[in-house]
Design a protein around this motif. Structure first.
Motif, PDB file in Angstrom:
ATOM      1  N   VAL A 142       8.353  93.520 -22.500  1.00  0.00           N
ATOM      2  CA  VAL A 142       7.598  94.562 -23.215  1.00  0.00           C
ATOM      3  C   VAL A 142       7.968  95.955 -22.714  1.00  0.00           C
ATOM      4  CG1 VAL A 142       5.275  95.464 -23.654  1.00  0.00           C
ATOM      5  CG2 VAL A 142       5.706  93.028 -23.819  1.00  0.00           C
ATOM      6  N   SER A 143       8.467  96.049 -21.464  1.00  0.00           N
ATOM      7  CA  SER A 143       8.799  97.377 -20.943  1.00  0.00           C
ATOM      8  C   SER A 143       9.928  98.022 -21.742  1.00  0.00           C
ATOM      9  CB  SER A 143       9.166  97.290 -19.459  1.00  0.00           C
ATOM     10  OG  SER A 143      10.393  96.629 -19.286  1.00  0.00           O
TER      11      SER A 143
ATOM     12  N   ASP B 280      13.545 104.151 -23.487  1.00  0.00           N
ATOM     13  CA  ASP B 280      12.692 105.351 -23.516  1.00  0.00           C
ATOM     14  C   ASP B 280      11.639 105.349 -22.428  1.00  0.00           C
ATOM     15  OD1 ASP B 280      14.151 105.369 -25.764  1.00  0.00           O
ATOM     16  OD2 ASP B 280      12.535 106.033 -27.098  1.00  0.00           O
ATOM     17  N   ASN B 281      10.975 104.171 -22.266  1.00  0.00           N
ATOM     18  CA  ASN B 281       9.872 104.108 -21.304  1.00  0.00           C
ATOM     19  C   ASN B 281      10.348 104.433 -19.903  1.00  0.00           C
ATOM     20  OD1 ASN B 281       8.063 103.120 -23.355  1.00  0.00           O
ATOM     21  ND2 ASN B 281       9.197 101.183 -23.183  1.00  0.00           N
ATOM     22  N   TYR B 282      11.495 103.850 -19.535  1.00  0.00           N
ATOM     23  CA  TYR B 282      12.043 104.103 -18.200  1.00  0.00           C
ATOM     24  C   TYR B 282      12.533 105.536 -18.080  1.00  0.00           C
ATOM     25  CZ  TYR B 282      11.714  99.149 -17.213  1.00  0.00           C
ATOM     26  OH  TYR B 282      11.238  97.893 -16.990  1.00  0.00           O
ATOM     27  N   GLU B 283      13.185 105.995 -19.157  1.00  0.00           N
ATOM     28  CA  GLU B 283      13.717 107.351 -19.117  1.00  0.00           C
ATOM     29  C   GLU B 283      12.591 108.355 -18.910  1.00  0.00           C
ATOM     30  OE1 GLU B 283      16.311 108.287 -22.475  1.00  0.00           O
ATOM     31  OE2 GLU B 283      15.941 110.392 -21.966  1.00  0.00           O
ATOM     32  N   PHE B 284      11.498 108.139 -19.666  1.00  0.00           N
ATOM     33  CA  PHE B 284      10.364 109.041 -19.538  1.00  0.00           C
ATOM     34  C   PHE B 284       9.802 109.002 -18.109  1.00  0.00           C
ATOM     35  CE2 PHE B 284       5.814 109.907 -19.715  1.00  0.00           C
ATOM     36  CZ  PHE B 284       5.852 111.187 -20.266  1.00  0.00           C
ATOM     37  N   LEU B 285       9.658 107.777 -17.591  1.00  0.00           N
ATOM     38  CA  LEU B 285       9.106 107.621 -16.247  1.00  0.00           C
ATOM     39  C   LEU B 285       9.957 108.306 -15.192  1.00  0.00           C
ATOM     40  CD1 LEU B 285       7.896 103.969 -15.622  1.00  0.00           C
ATOM     41  CD2 LEU B 285       6.673 106.080 -15.160  1.00  0.00           C
TER      42      LEU B 285
ATOM     43  N   ASP C 280       8.185 114.359 -13.137  1.00  0.00           N
ATOM     44  CA  ASP C 280       7.898 114.503 -11.703  1.00  0.00           C
ATOM     45  C   ASP C 280       6.502 113.991 -11.345  1.00  0.00           C
ATOM     46  OD1 ASP C 280       7.755 116.880 -13.291  1.00  0.00           O
ATOM     47  OD2 ASP C 280       6.691 117.786 -11.606  1.00  0.00           O
ATOM     48  N   VAL C 281       5.661 113.726 -12.372  1.00  0.00           N
ATOM     49  CA  VAL C 281       4.375 113.072 -12.100  1.00  0.00           C
ATOM     50  C   VAL C 281       4.630 111.722 -11.434  1.00  0.00           C
ATOM     51  CG1 VAL C 281       2.333 112.028 -13.151  1.00  0.00           C
ATOM     52  CG2 VAL C 281       3.211 114.198 -14.019  1.00  0.00           C
ATOM     53  N   THR C 282       5.606 110.980 -11.974  1.00  0.00           N
ATOM     54  CA  THR C 282       5.927 109.670 -11.420  1.00  0.00           C
ATOM     55  C   THR C 282       6.231 109.762  -9.935  1.00  0.00           C
ATOM     56  OG1 THR C 282       6.994 109.264 -13.527  1.00  0.00           O
ATOM     57  CG2 THR C 282       7.287 107.597 -11.825  1.00  0.00           C
ATOM     58  N   TYR C 283       7.057 110.730  -9.560  1.00  0.00           N
ATOM     59  CA  TYR C 283       7.462 110.832  -8.158  1.00  0.00           C
ATOM     60  C   TYR C 283       6.296 111.226  -7.264  1.00  0.00           C
ATOM     61  CZ  TYR C 283      12.109 110.213  -9.996  1.00  0.00           C
ATOM     62  OH  TYR C 283      13.188 109.682 -10.635  1.00  0.00           O
TER      63      TYR C 283
ATOM     64  N   SER D 192       4.859 101.428 -22.025  1.00  0.00           N
ATOM     65  CA  SER D 192       4.965 102.383 -20.934  1.00  0.00           C
ATOM     66  C   SER D 192       4.279 101.839 -19.678  1.00  0.00           C
ATOM     67  CB  SER D 192       4.349 103.705 -21.396  1.00  0.00           C
ATOM     68  OG  SER D 192       3.924 104.443 -20.315  1.00  0.00           O
ATOM     69  N   ALA D 193       3.111 101.180 -19.859  1.00  0.00           N
ATOM     70  CA  ALA D 193       2.429 100.547 -18.730  1.00  0.00           C
ATOM     71  C   ALA D 193       3.323  99.491 -18.099  1.00  0.00           C
ATOM     72  CB  ALA D 193       1.119  99.917 -19.187  1.00  0.00           C
ATOM     73  N   SER D 194       4.021  98.728 -18.947  1.00  0.00           N
ATOM     74  CA  SER D 194       4.886  97.662 -18.455  1.00  0.00           C
ATOM     75  C   SER D 194       6.046  98.221 -17.637  1.00  0.00           C
ATOM     76  CB  SER D 194       5.431  96.834 -19.615  1.00  0.00           C
ATOM     77  OG  SER D 194       4.370  96.258 -20.331  1.00  0.00           O
ATOM     78  N   ALA D 195       6.635  99.314 -18.115  1.00  0.00           N
ATOM     79  CA  ALA D 195       7.748  99.906 -17.381  1.00  0.00           C
ATOM     80  C   ALA D 195       7.295 100.334 -15.984  1.00  0.00           C
ATOM     81  CB  ALA D 195       8.310 101.094 -18.151  1.00  0.00           C
ATOM     82  N   THR D 196       6.129 101.007 -15.914  1.00  0.00           N
ATOM     83  CA  THR D 196       5.590 101.392 -14.609  1.00  0.00           C
ATOM     84  C   THR D 196       5.336 100.155 -13.758  1.00  0.00           C
ATOM     85  OG1 THR D 196       4.426 103.102 -15.835  1.00  0.00           O
ATOM     86  CG2 THR D 196       3.893 102.889 -13.508  1.00  0.00           C
ATOM     87  N   ALA D 197       4.798  99.098 -14.407  1.00  0.00           N
ATOM     88  CA  ALA D 197       4.492  97.873 -13.691  1.00  0.00           C
ATOM     89  C   ALA D 197       5.749  97.251 -13.101  1.00  0.00           C
ATOM     90  CB  ALA D 197       3.787  96.882 -14.615  1.00  0.00           C
ATOM     91  N   VAL D 198       6.851  97.273 -13.872  1.00  0.00           N
ATOM     92  CA  VAL D 198       8.106  96.704 -13.371  1.00  0.00           C
ATOM     93  C   VAL D 198       8.557  97.454 -12.126  1.00  0.00           C
ATOM     94  CG1 VAL D 198      10.567  96.442 -13.865  1.00  0.00           C
ATOM     95  CG2 VAL D 198       8.880  95.767 -15.575  1.00  0.00           C
ATOM     96  N   ILE D 199       8.503  98.793 -12.195  1.00  0.00           N
ATOM     97  CA  ILE D 199       8.932  99.596 -11.045  1.00  0.00           C
ATOM     98  C   ILE D 199       8.047  99.316  -9.829  1.00  0.00           C
ATOM     99  CG2 ILE D 199       9.123 101.954 -10.170  1.00  0.00           C
ATOM    100  CD1 ILE D 199      10.110 102.755 -12.908  1.00  0.00           C
ATOM    101  N   LEU D 200       6.735  99.232 -10.071  1.00  0.00           N
ATOM    102  CA  LEU D 200       5.813  98.942  -8.965  1.00  0.00           C
ATOM    103  C   LEU D 200       6.106  97.568  -8.373  1.00  0.00           C
ATOM    104  CD1 LEU D 200       3.300  99.571  -7.258  1.00  0.00           C
ATOM    105  CD2 LEU D 200       1.901  98.635  -9.092  1.00  0.00           C
TER     106      LEU D 200
END
Lengths: 283, 279
Positions: free
Chosen positions: A33-34, A50-55, A59-62, A254-262
């Protein structure tokens, strides 16, 4: 031996089934889904970066990523210091086994009660008119109530330490109880002071317990979202909060992409820690 | 006995402070839940009453807390039984060498350290994409198992690490079948630890929040209900509920400890008196 393997498989089958459906499949689903796309009200299958690119370009992500590590590191430091001291006291200063078990149980019972309630219970202690402020004012230490006691990084870390110190106490105590007491005696006989015995004998022998406790605390703090939300009054964020926000907005890809990184971060970290300890042997 | 070193007194004081830190806040809300009707969320107490406890029994004041309590209780029992059975079977499996055991072991560790919100999100996505309605007894049940099973299995690993295999050998030498060895030798020996696994299974499920969040559906469990209340309830009724559910947890823990204690005593009484002498 072949027969043995079949029985082993049969015995492990229910466990494998549960973990496949509720652990492996969800991880795969999140990874898939990410890459999906989302409109304001629905999500659709696609293969987008897109989701990863946006993340990765925000700089909020960092900042949030840094915050997640900050919470984990500070909480780890405090839980280790407190947990080690408590475990050391129980293992080496309490002389009867009955008392050791009783006091150990006293330390573990809160772990079996609700985390949410334990968080809520800080409100009357730390609030503007709470116990901490009124005590400090009546003692004359401060004139005005401290605002940073509740809904701040301070209260987030305090709650983490409150909730998770037990995860340090239990494995460290477990390892300490297996230390052969004659080693301590030998150190004393060889002229070591109390501190030297502690630092050169007990601490090295307790390392596996410390490692297991570290794994627990780091994983729990990095994966948390509810403590940060509640104790910071939604003013601070970590990765979990980022995911939860996206979920609330129905932005699942977008939640999934963040979840994958986490997940990758947590697994890399825990994987590294696991190299220093053989969990199955140490239990 | 040697006299206590000075560090003993220092560490005792530290330990007492630690206990105050652990229990103090919970005791505080316990006291505050007895606020008078005009009281607020902090001290001072404005009178002492059972007003806020009475409020809990009036449906309209707080939503469906009794329904959610019932659901949490049933779910806790379901998770408890499943955790015990699956953990024992898993523990026995890991005593044998079977292909894939290393992978399965790392899956258990992953299940423990994975951020809870991922389970919530992933299970929720699978259910919604396949058109199934999420429900606490299906998706919620499975999501909670990913949290309780690792604890159950870690306890089983610890138990079998300390297990003396010569008992099994003795049984086999006497002609017991593999099933008889398990039923009449292994299970009775590990029974007290199973009480521990059951206790973890029930209480961890009863208090679970993050993994149930997106998997329970429209019928909330108690922790979800309580969390919902934190955003819109600003009276001590919240504390009354917190006190009540904590007391319930303590009762459950007490019952389990009592059972374990009685079991140990019975075992001591019925055990062999070998080596105790003639008188």
């Amino acid at each position: 031996m072949k027969n043995n393997s079949v029985i082993g498989w049969l015995l492990a089958a229910p466990l494998t089934l549960v973990l496949s459906i509720f652990l492996v499949a969800p991880i795969i689903m999140i990874a898939v889904v990410s890459f999906w796309g989302a409109t304001e009200w629905s999500i659709y299958p696609a293969f987008l970066f897109d989701n990863y690119e946006f993340l990765l370009t925000s700089d909020v992500t960092y900042r949030v990523f840094f915050n997640t590590f900050k919470y984990a590191l500070i909480t780890w430091g405090f839980t280790l210091l407190i947990g080690f001291t408590v475990a050391y006291y129980l293992a080496f200063h309490i002389r009867s086994l009955t008392w050791q078990i009783a006091l150990f149980l006293l330390c573990t019972i809160p772990f079996l009660t609700s985390n949410i309630i334990r968080m809520i219970s800080w409100i009357p202690c730390l609030g503007r008119n709470g116990i901490a402020n009124s005590t400090l004012i009546s003692m004359g230490v401060i004139d005005e109530p401290l605002e940073w006691l509740l809904f701040s990084d301070f209260s987030v870390i305090l709650a983490f330490v409150h909730l998770y110190t037990l995860f340090m106490v239990v494995p460290i105590f477990n390892t300490m109880m297996r230390i052969d007491k004659s080693l301590i005696e030998a150190a004393t006989d060889a002229g070591a002071t109390g501190w030297q015995t502690l630092w050169h004998v007990i601490v090295p022998l307790t390392k596996p317990g410390i490692m297991i406790g570290t794994i627990f605390v780091v994983a729990l703090v990095m994966g948390d979202f509810i403590t940060v939300r509640f104790m910071s009054g939604s003013q601070s964020a970590n990765m979990g909060r980022l995911i939860q926000n996206d979920i609330a907005l129905l932005q699942y890809p977008s939640a999934s992409a963040t979840a994958v990184i986490l997940l990758v971060t947590v697994l890399l970290l825990i994987g590294t820690l696991l190299r220093f300890v053989d969990i199955r042997k140490e239990l | 006995m040697e006299p206590r070193p000075k560090s003993f007194y220092f560490l005792s004081a530290f330990f007492v402070l630690f206990l105050i830190f652990l229990y103090g806040p919970t005791l505080t809300i316990g006291i505050l839940s007895f606020q008078g009707p005009g009281g607020g969320l902090t001290f001072p107490m404005r009178g002492v009453s059972l007003h806020w406890f009475r409020d809990l029994f009036e449906q309209q004041a707080v939503g469906d807390i009794w329904g959610s309590f019932r659901r949490s209780f049933v779910l806790g029992l379901m998770v408890m039984v499943t955790t015990v059975v699956v953990s024992v079977m898993g523990g026995l499996a890991f005593r044998k060498r079977f292909a894939g055991s290393t992978v399965l072991f790392y899956l258990i560790i992953t299940s423990l350290v994975i951020p809870s919100i991922l389970i919530s999100l992933g299970v929720g996505l699978i259910w919604s994409q396949s058109g199934l309605p999420v429900h606490w007894s299906s998706s919620g049940f499975g999501a909670q198992l990913t949290w309780t099973l690792p604890f159950g299995l870690l306890i089983m690993f610890a138990v079998f690490n300390r297990f003396d295999r010569s008992y099994e050998e003795a049984a086999r030498d006497l002609g017991a079948s593999p099933w008889q060895v398990i039923r009449h030798v292994v299970l009775p020996i590990i029974a007290p630890s199973l009480i521990g696994v059951a206790l973890f299974g029930f209480t961890l499920s009863y208090d679970e929040f993050a993994r149930t969040l997106l998997t329970a559906g429209s019928h909330n469990t108690l922790p979800l209900e309580i969390f919902g209340m934190t955003t819109n309830v600003t009276t001590p009724v919240l504390f009354a509920l917190g006190t009540l559910t904590t007391v319930f947890s303590l009762l459950v823990i007490g019952v389990f400890l009592l059972v374990a204690w009685v079991m140990n005593r019975r075992r001591a009484r019925h055990g062999s008196d070998a080596g105790r002498g003639m008188v």
